[in-house]
Write a protein that holds these residues in place. Structure first.
Motif, PDB file in Angstrom:
ATOM      1  N   ARG A 106      -3.894  -6.898  10.929  1.00 33.32           N
ATOM      2  CA  ARG A 106      -3.300  -7.007   9.622  1.00 33.32           C
ATOM      3  C   ARG A 106      -3.000  -8.581   9.359  1.00 33.32           C
ATOM      4  O   ARG A 106      -2.746  -9.243  10.218  1.00 33.32           O
ATOM      5  CB  ARG A 106      -2.025  -6.192   9.244  1.00 33.32           C
ATOM      6  CG  ARG A 106      -2.388  -4.643   9.512  1.00 33.32           C
ATOM      7  CD  ARG A 106      -0.941  -3.958   9.958  1.00 33.32           C
ATOM      8  NE  ARG A 106      -1.296  -2.635   9.967  1.00 33.32           N
ATOM      9  CZ  ARG A 106      -0.746  -1.534   8.884  1.00 33.32           C
ATOM     10  NH1 ARG A 106      -0.082  -2.224   7.967  1.00 33.32           N
ATOM     11  NH2 ARG A 106      -1.034  -0.392   9.005  1.00 33.32           N
ATOM     12  N   GLY A 131       8.093   2.310   5.841  1.00 34.14           N
ATOM     13  CA  GLY A 131       7.746   3.405   6.911  1.00 34.14           C
ATOM     14  C   GLY A 131       8.699   4.126   7.435  1.00 34.14           C
ATOM     15  O   GLY A 131       9.925   3.709   7.220  1.00 34.14           O
ATOM     16  N   LYS A 148      11.882  10.368   4.429  1.00 32.60           N
ATOM     17  CA  LYS A 148      12.438   9.229   4.508  1.00 32.60           C
ATOM     18  C   LYS A 148      13.840   9.207   4.740  1.00 32.60           C
ATOM     19  O   LYS A 148      14.602   8.234   4.754  1.00 32.60           O
ATOM     20  CB  LYS A 148      12.026   8.301   3.099  1.00 32.60           C
ATOM     21  CG  LYS A 148      10.683   8.095   2.906  1.00 32.60           C
ATOM     22  CD  LYS A 148      10.063   7.181   3.959  1.00 32.60           C
ATOM     23  CE  LYS A 148       8.558   7.076   4.251  1.00 32.60           C
ATOM     24  NZ  LYS A 148       7.857   6.732   3.011  1.00 32.60           N
ATOM     25  N   GLY A 161       0.773  -1.326   0.114  1.00 29.54           N
ATOM     26  CA  GLY A 161      -0.008   0.064  -0.189  1.00 29.54           C
ATOM     27  C   GLY A 161       0.937   1.411  -0.120  1.00 29.54           C
ATOM     28  O   GLY A 161       1.983   1.447  -0.670  1.00 29.54           O
ATOM     29  N   GLY A 162       0.450   2.187   0.603  1.00 30.05           N
ATOM     30  CA  GLY A 162       1.085   3.527   0.566  1.00 30.05           C
ATOM     31  C   GLY A 162       1.152   4.281  -0.715  1.00 30.05           C
ATOM     32  O   GLY A 162       0.159   3.892  -1.405  1.00 30.05           O
ATOM     33  N   SER A 163       2.077   5.179  -1.016  1.00 24.92           N
ATOM     34  CA  SER A 163       2.166   5.703  -2.053  1.00 24.92           C
ATOM     35  C   SER A 163       2.362   4.941  -3.257  1.00 24.92           C
ATOM     36  O   SER A 163       2.123   5.534  -4.580  1.00 24.92           O
ATOM     37  CB  SER A 163       3.228   6.761  -1.925  1.00 24.92           C
ATOM     38  OG  SER A 163       4.560   6.004  -1.908  1.00 24.92           O
ATOM     39  N   LEU A 164       2.572   3.739  -3.264  1.00 20.37           N
ATOM     40  CA  LEU A 164       3.000   2.835  -4.423  1.00 20.37           C
ATOM     41  C   LEU A 164       1.400   2.842  -5.063  1.00 20.37           C
ATOM     42  O   LEU A 164       1.424   2.850  -6.448  1.00 20.37           O
ATOM     43  CB  LEU A 164       3.088   1.398  -3.966  1.00 20.37           C
ATOM     44  CG  LEU A 164       4.692   1.208  -4.161  1.00 20.37           C
ATOM     45  CD1 LEU A 164       4.818  -0.373  -3.314  1.00 20.37           C
ATOM     46  CD2 LEU A 164       5.013   0.847  -5.359  1.00 20.37           C
ATOM     47  N   ASP A 173       1.166  -7.292   2.190  1.00 22.50           N
ATOM     48  CA  ASP A 173       0.425  -7.265   3.649  1.00 22.50           C
ATOM     49  C   ASP A 173      -0.806  -6.673   3.172  1.00 22.50           C
ATOM     50  O   ASP A 173      -1.139  -5.877   2.123  1.00 22.50           O
ATOM     51  CB  ASP A 173       1.178  -6.440   4.749  1.00 22.50           C
ATOM     52  CG  ASP A 173       1.242  -4.923   4.279  1.00 22.50           C
ATOM     53  OD1 ASP A 173       1.528  -4.447   3.129  1.00 22.50           O
ATOM     54  OD2 ASP A 173       1.426  -4.359   5.312  1.00 22.50           O
ATOM     55  N   GLY A 209       7.095  -0.748   0.142  1.00 21.66           N
ATOM     56  CA  GLY A 209       7.269   0.468   0.677  1.00 21.66           C
ATOM     57  C   GLY A 209       8.216   0.363   2.027  1.00 21.66           C
ATOM     58  O   GLY A 209       8.310  -0.787   2.852  1.00 21.66           O
ATOM     59  N   ARG A 264      -4.565  -4.895   5.276  1.00 21.76           N
ATOM     60  CA  ARG A 264      -5.328  -4.378   6.838  1.00 21.76           C
ATOM     61  C   ARG A 264      -6.649  -5.048   6.684  1.00 21.76           C
ATOM     62  O   ARG A 264      -7.318  -5.401   5.695  1.00 21.76           O
ATOM     63  CB  ARG A 264      -5.368  -3.142   6.428  1.00 21.76           C
ATOM     64  CG  ARG A 264      -4.102  -2.163   6.527  1.00 21.76           C
ATOM     65  CD  ARG A 264      -4.190  -0.923   5.658  1.00 21.76           C
ATOM     66  NE  ARG A 264      -3.143  -0.266   5.597  1.00 21.76           N
ATOM     67  CZ  ARG A 264      -3.237   1.259   5.453  1.00 21.76           C
ATOM     68  NH1 ARG A 264      -4.395   1.943   5.257  1.00 21.76           N
ATOM     69  NH2 ARG A 264      -2.075   1.898   5.414  1.00 21.76           N
TER      70      ARG A 264
HETATM   71  O1  6PG Z   1      -0.016  -0.855   5.512  1.00 22.87           O
HETATM   72  C1  6PG Z   1       0.391   0.344   5.772  1.00 22.87           C
HETATM   73  O2  6PG Z   1       0.307   0.936   6.728  1.00 22.87           O
HETATM   74  C2  6PG Z   1       1.004   0.929   4.584  1.00 22.87           C
HETATM   75  O3  6PG Z   1       1.078   0.550   3.454  1.00 22.87           O
HETATM   76  C3  6PG Z   1       2.586   1.343   4.677  1.00 22.87           C
HETATM   77  O4  6PG Z   1       3.241   0.065   5.103  1.00 22.87           O
HETATM   78  C4  6PG Z   1       3.604   1.859   3.638  1.00 22.87           C
HETATM   79  O5  6PG Z   1       3.686   0.774   2.573  1.00 22.87           O
HETATM   80  C5  6PG Z   1       4.784   2.441   4.176  1.00 22.87           C
HETATM   81  O6  6PG Z   1       4.597   3.291   5.160  1.00 22.87           O
HETATM   82  C6  6PG Z   1       5.402   3.220   3.040  1.00 22.87           C
HETATM   83  O7  6PG Z   1       4.627   4.297   2.648  1.00 22.87           O
HETATM   84  P1  6PG Z   1       4.947   5.181   1.354  1.00 22.87           P
HETATM   85  O8  6PG Z   1       4.793   4.501   0.270  1.00 22.87           O
HETATM   86  O9  6PG Z   1       3.526   6.183   1.555  1.00 22.87           O
HETATM   87  O10 6PG Z   1       6.128   5.823   1.735  1.00 22.87           O
END
Ligand code: 6PG
Length: 265
Positions: free
Chosen positions: A189, A154, A212, A55-58, A83, A152, A85
């Motif tokens: 999750r 965090g 980051k 997830g995230g910005s991807l 992963d 990604g 949620r």
């Molecule tokens: O499940 C989650 O809480 C998010 O998907 C998380 O794991 C995300 O992948 C990373 O925090 C990177 O986030 P960015 O891609 O936004 O930098």
């Protein structure tokens, strides 16, 4: 002369490619090409392309960049989640839900090729059910061997739902693990484990933005104490890419690649 552990560590570093772009504008198309080139290679060799998403910005980046390709054919793709949620698919926190609206609904991935969690189950049943789906999709592998995993990271150095200092980091047997105390909400999750992540043929992290920079330096250049989860991603026989932008790379002192426009990985 280097000691055996130093030799091993330098060999691992040599296999890792850190590729820095001015911004997401230049990074995005290279990521899309990485996906389609690994897809083509996998389909030619094995008749399908297995891709693990995060997830995230991807989500937005992939939606934008893959949909911009003129002849994207996803009919032989099998897509799973690194992963997920444990929330209903129509919840704004659902990674599947986001990919469905931004990507899956607009391309020809067959529904049978999308390996989703069952969000109606308890978190441990959900992990078992998702394990079963992965085993069915990868009947010949002890641990599923994905052609490409997109990850990604965090700001705490987590990847997938593998968080610093969590007992799940030591998991060696399970393919998928439940987590009910995720430090980042939502707390429940399921996540692929390191044996699966490190079995992949290719793993690519995408990390952008100045927030980051400190963690990227610690993950890529090492620190005192236990390695961050993202630093423990070292595919046994696969490629490892870190695709980052200049703000994220601002504190790095190690050697990186800075490809020109139109680069292909
Ligand atoms: O499940 C989650 O809480 C998010 O998907 C998380 O794991 C995300 O992948 C990373 O925090 C990177 O986030 P960015 O891609 O936004 O930098």
């Amino acid at each position: 002369m280097m000691s055996a552990p130093e030799l091993l560590s330098s060999a691992l570093m040599a296999a890792r490619r850190i590729v820095v772009f001015p911004s997401s504008v230049e990074l995005g198309p290279v990521l899309a090409h990485l996906v389609t080139s690994r897809a083509e290679k996998a389909i030619t060799s094995r008749g399908r392309f297995t891709l693990g998403l995060s997830g995230g910005s991807l989500v937005s980046m992939l939606g934008k960049e893959l949909l911009a390709l003129p002849e994207l054919d996803c009919s032989k793709w099998v897509v799973g989640f690194c992963d997920e949620r444990l929330v209903p698919f129509d919840d704004p926190e659902s990674t599947y839900g986001l990919y469905k609206s931004k990507l899956f609904s607009k391309v020809n991935i067959p529904d049978s090729g999308i390996l989703t969690i069952d969000s109606t189950l308890s978190v441990s049943e959900c992990a078992e059910d998702y394990t079963h789906k992965l085993k069915e999709a990868f009947p010949d592998d002890d641990f599923p061997v994905f052609d490409l995993l997109l990850l990604g990271m965090g700001p705490d150095g987590h990847t997938c739902s593998l968080f610093p200092d969590h007992p799940l980091l030591e998991e060696t047997k399970k393919i998928v693990a439940p987590i009910s105390d995720s430090p980042k909400p939502p707390p429940q999750r399921v996540t692929m484990t390191f044996p699966v992540v490190n079995s992949a043929r290719c793993v690519a992290f995408v990390s952008t933005g100045g927030s980051k920079a400190p963690i990227l330096k610690e993950v890529l250049e090492g620190r005192e104490g236990p390695a961050f989860p993202a630093a423990r991603v070292v595919p046994t026989n696969g490629e490892l890419f870190w695709l980052v932008d200049d703000p994220a790379a601002a504190s790095l002192t190690i050697q990186v690649e800075r490809p020109g426009s139109g680069a292909k990985l």
